[in-house]
Design an enzyme around this catalytic site. Structure first.
Site, mmCIF file in Angstrom:
data_model
loop_
_atom_site.group_PDB
_atom_site.id
_atom_site.type_symbol
_atom_site.label_atom_id
_atom_site.label_comp_id
_atom_site.label_asym_id
_atom_site.label_seq_id
_atom_site.Cartn_x
_atom_site.Cartn_y
_atom_site.Cartn_z
ATOM 1 N N ASP A 105 -11.131 -9.029 7.179
ATOM 2 C CA ASP A 105 -12.539 -8.911 6.779
ATOM 3 C C ASP A 105 -13.183 -10.288 6.695
ATOM 4 O O ASP A 105 -14.341 -10.483 7.079
ATOM 5 C CB ASP A 105 -12.663 -8.207 5.420
ATOM 6 C CG ASP A 105 -12.873 -6.711 5.601
ATOM 7 O OD1 ASP A 105 -12.465 -6.197 6.659
ATOM 8 O OD2 ASP A 105 -13.455 -6.063 4.704
ATOM 9 N N ASP B 244 -2.864 -18.175 0.782
ATOM 10 C CA ASP B 244 -4.004 -18.831 0.122
ATOM 11 C C ASP B 244 -4.560 -19.938 1.011
ATOM 12 O O ASP B 244 -5.785 -20.088 1.169
ATOM 13 C CB ASP B 244 -3.610 -19.365 -1.271
ATOM 14 C CG ASP B 244 -2.226 -20.006 -1.307
ATOM 15 O OD1 ASP B 244 -1.452 -19.835 -0.343
ATOM 16 O OD2 ASP B 244 -1.922 -20.687 -2.299
ATOM 17 N N TYR C 299 0.819 -1.220 0.000
ATOM 18 C CA TYR C 299 0.000 0.000 0.000
ATOM 19 C C TYR C 299 0.853 1.270 0.000
ATOM 20 O O TYR C 299 0.363 2.352 -0.301
ATOM 21 C CB TYR C 299 -0.950 0.028 1.213
ATOM 22 C CG TYR C 299 -2.070 -0.997 1.138
ATOM 23 C CD1 TYR C 299 -2.200 -1.851 0.047
ATOM 24 C CD2 TYR C 299 -2.998 -1.117 2.154
ATOM 25 C CE1 TYR C 299 -3.207 -2.799 -0.017
ATOM 26 C CE2 TYR C 299 -4.021 -2.058 2.101
ATOM 27 C CZ TYR C 299 -4.107 -2.901 1.012
ATOM 28 O OH TYR C 299 -5.113 -3.832 0.951
ATOM 29 N N LYS D 241 3.557 -15.272 1.694
ATOM 30 C CA LYS D 241 3.494 -15.987 0.415
ATOM 31 C C LYS D 241 4.951 -16.260 0.029
ATOM 32 O O LYS D 241 5.445 -15.845 -1.027
ATOM 33 C CB LYS D 241 2.747 -15.115 -0.615
ATOM 34 C CG LYS D 241 2.433 -15.804 -1.924
ATOM 35 C CD LYS D 241 1.354 -16.848 -1.829
ATOM 36 C CE LYS D 241 1.121 -17.500 -3.187
ATOM 37 N NZ LYS D 241 0.274 -18.697 -3.122
ATOM 38 N N ASP E 106 -5.492 -7.018 5.468
ATOM 39 C CA ASP E 106 -6.702 -6.308 5.058
ATOM 40 C C ASP E 106 -7.764 -7.319 4.630
ATOM 41 O O ASP E 106 -8.923 -7.278 5.069
ATOM 42 C CB ASP E 106 -6.325 -5.385 3.873
ATOM 43 C CG ASP E 106 -7.420 -4.387 3.548
ATOM 44 O OD1 ASP E 106 -8.449 -4.384 4.245
ATOM 45 O OD2 ASP E 106 -7.241 -3.609 2.589
#
Ligand code: NAD
Length: 368
Positions: free
Chosen positions: A254, A226, A143, A194, A250
């Site tokens: 959620d 994943d 970000y 990852k 992020d």
């Protein structure tokens, strides 16, 4: 009487002031019981600040936030300010306060209260008793990484680019937050990356492993993102504390929060780095926004805001007994069948924002 603490309250817009009022009543109750001596300051932020002063946050507010032992934030924004200049939009206040306070660690618990198990889209046996904590890195990663942007290439082709950048210092400080929280919870930390594809997260994993020996009481595991997304909906109770990058956090937070069924129930905390004396800046806020559709109607669920205050007691003031007491009161109120409209289901009783706050205080009174 507990320690003398300073809190800055920033109610914000929409339902922000309504839910903050209920926290104020809980604080009044605690002061009456002489559980602590709190000094409360209050300021405008977001749209309400734009309306009055033409800017979303004052410099003075940032200074008060830095001086406070903890900041409580409602939420900012709403359709009224959708078309203001981009630089003074309500959200700019949030970005500024997070940046100026150096809040690099975002804590999002996903707790399922027994009374709300059936509000989740997941099966009862998967989520009953769920209590996990996601620690998301908040000020680095893709970000913020450079280079970034969109470039025009030849023949009308455009190329978009963002960079996933972390350095050892950034990984170490967020990993330490994860380890420390695991130490006071279930003593398990899962670092999510990852590492099989992205070099920067391979480095992330190596750095987490490097500091792990300093926390021998915490069991450290690693998971690829994943797989983690899949495990969070398959068997979320296998986790205790999760630590991960800005982007992965992020998305995963959620995902985990939906397991709990309602936005009106979810608290969060954002922490800065500790100084030599161990003090760290901290901001506590509900996950939900300003809910303009129900603002002013007395329908807002104040529990996420009240639970955010409980997080402040736990993580900034080390008042674990009082934090537990508030969480217990919330649980009892839910067990009694009291519901604001957002969490209403058959056989329960609808209550207003204020009635929900009063019910929590009545239960606090009963807990010995
Ligand atoms: P929202 O969270 O405000 O509302 C989504 C839905 O959930 C609405 O139907 C709302 O009524 C309901 N809801 C949310 N909180 C509730 C509560 N405590 N009790 C009962 N119902 C509740 O999200 P949105 O509609 O996408 O955003 C509205 C505004 O809030 C926007 O301006 C957005 O930018 C802002 N926002 C601010 C923050 C923040 O300040 N941290 C976070 C998210 C959204």
């Amino acid at each position: 009487m507990g320690a003398n603490k300073k809190i800055l309250m920033l109610p914000g817009d929409g339902i922000g002031p309504e839910v903050m009022e209920e926290v104020r009543r809980v604080i009044d109750w605690m002061q009456d019981k002489k559980l602590f001596n709190l000094e409360i300051q209050e300021n405008l932020i977001g749209g309400s600040c734009i309306d009055k002063l033409g800017i979303p946050i004052e410099e003075n507010t940032i200074q008060l936030a830095q001086e406070a032992d903890g900041v409580l934030l409602g939420a900012v924004g709403g359709p009224k300010w959708d078309n203001v200049d981009f630089n003074i939009r309500p959200e700019a206040a949030l970005l500024k306060i997070r940046k100026d306070l150096g809040l690099f660690a975002n804590l999002r618990p996903a707790i399922v209260f027994e009374a709300l198990v059936d509000a989740s889209s997941l099966k009862r046996e998967v989520i009953a008793g769920l209590d996990i904590l996601i620690v998301r890195e908040l000020t680095g990663g893709i970000y913020f990484g450079e280079p970034r942007g969109v470039k025009n290439l030849a023949d009308g082709i455009r190329e978009g680019r963002n960079s996933l950048v972390y350095n050892t210092r950034e990984v170490e400080r967020i990993a330490r937050v994860g380890f420390e929280l695991a130490q006071i919870r279930g003593k398990k930390l899962c670092s999510i990356d990852k590492a099989n594809v992205l070099e920067s997260t391979k480095m992330w994993r190596e750095e987490v492993i490097r500091i792990a020996p300093e926390y021998p009481d915490v069991e450290l595991t690693h998971m690829l993102v994943d797989n983690a997304a899949m495990q969070l909906v398959r068997d979320p109770k296998q986790f205790d504390v999760i630590v991960t990058t800005n982007l992965f956090g992020d998305i995963l937070s959620d995902c985990a929060s939906m397991a709990t069924g309602s936005l009106g129930m979810l608290p969060s905390a954002s922490l800065g780095a500790p100084d030599e004396s161990g003090y760290r800046n901290a901001l506590y806020e509900p996950v939900h926004g300003t809910a303009p559709d129900i603002a002013g109607l007395g329908k807002a669920n104040p529990l996420a805001m009240i639970l955010s205050f409980a997080m402040m007691l736990r993580y900034s003031f080390e008042m674990l007994t009082e934090a537990n007491r508030i969480e217990e009161a919330v649980e009892t109120v839910l067990n009694l069948g009291l519901r604001t409209e957002d969490i209403m289901s058959d056989g329960n009783k609808i209550v207003s924002t204020t009635e929900m706050g009063s019910a929590v205080i009545a239960e606090l009174d009963k807990i010995k």
